[in-house]
Design a protein around this motif. Sequence first.
Motif, mmCIF file in Angstrom:
data_model
loop_
_atom_site.group_PDB
_atom_site.id
_atom_site.type_symbol
_atom_site.label_atom_id
_atom_site.label_comp_id
_atom_site.label_asym_id
_atom_site.label_seq_id
_atom_site.Cartn_x
_atom_site.Cartn_y
_atom_site.Cartn_z
ATOM 1 N N GLU A 6 72.617 37.293 41.157
ATOM 2 C CA GLU A 6 71.506 36.968 40.267
ATOM 3 C C GLU A 6 71.176 38.149 39.361
ATOM 4 O O GLU A 6 71.386 39.313 39.731
ATOM 5 C CB GLU A 6 70.242 36.599 41.065
ATOM 6 N N CYS A 22 72.769 33.350 37.450
ATOM 7 C CA CYS A 22 73.457 33.519 38.732
ATOM 8 C C CYS A 22 74.945 33.335 38.476
ATOM 9 O O CYS A 22 75.396 32.222 38.169
ATOM 10 C CB CYS A 22 72.963 32.506 39.746
ATOM 11 N N TRP A 36 67.935 26.965 43.041
ATOM 12 C CA TRP A 36 67.123 28.180 43.003
ATOM 13 C C TRP A 36 66.042 28.055 44.079
ATOM 14 O O TRP A 36 65.370 27.028 44.177
ATOM 15 C CB TRP A 36 66.464 28.386 41.653
ATOM 16 N N ARG A 38 62.867 30.571 46.045
ATOM 17 C CA ARG A 38 62.116 31.820 45.890
ATOM 18 C C ARG A 38 61.318 32.148 47.142
ATOM 19 O O ARG A 38 61.022 31.286 47.952
ATOM 20 C CB ARG A 38 61.188 31.751 44.676
ATOM 21 N N LEU A 81 68.103 29.714 35.145
ATOM 22 C CA LEU A 81 66.742 29.203 35.310
ATOM 23 C C LEU A 81 65.891 29.793 34.194
ATOM 24 O O LEU A 81 65.591 30.990 34.206
ATOM 25 C CB LEU A 81 66.162 29.562 36.672
ATOM 26 N N TYR A 94 63.713 35.644 43.551
ATOM 27 C CA TYR A 94 64.392 34.384 43.259
ATOM 28 C C TYR A 94 65.855 34.494 43.696
ATOM 29 O O TYR A 94 66.555 35.442 43.323
ATOM 30 C CB TYR A 94 64.300 34.050 41.780
ATOM 31 N N CYS A 96 69.634 32.488 44.214
ATOM 32 C CA CYS A 96 70.588 31.440 43.902
ATOM 33 C C CYS A 96 71.223 30.983 45.213
ATOM 34 O O CYS A 96 71.548 31.810 46.073
ATOM 35 C CB CYS A 96 71.629 32.037 42.960
#
Length: 116
Positions: A6, A22, A36, A38, A81, A94, A96
């Motif tokens: 990422e 990513c 995605w 988080r 994203l 975040y 991937c």
Amino acid sequence: QVQLVESGGGLVQPGGSLKLSCAASGFNFRSYIMTWIRRAPGKGLEWVSSIQRHNGNTYYTDSVKGRFTISRDDDKNTLYLQMNNLQPEDTAVYYCNADLSGRDYWGQGTQVTVSS
């Protein structure tokens, strides 16, 4: 081997935008759903968005609908994203994610901090 890397995180003011990327390798990227996820400070993992293979159908958690856009470039083996109108509650690492026939793969994550 499978790798997910990422990038694109950073510090942004409320209302600002960031685009995460990513870069995937080691598997047939175009054949898999990509996601995605988080983790906000002090909280658990939260699913954010997924994009299907082939038809590219997209799915979002309610809190990001209308603000975030997931996309993929199968020729570049890259997941994206786009995050607009970021808010402090979007602050998180975040990740991937790829679910390859039942085995989960994760990137190292990228930090997004939304603060004035």
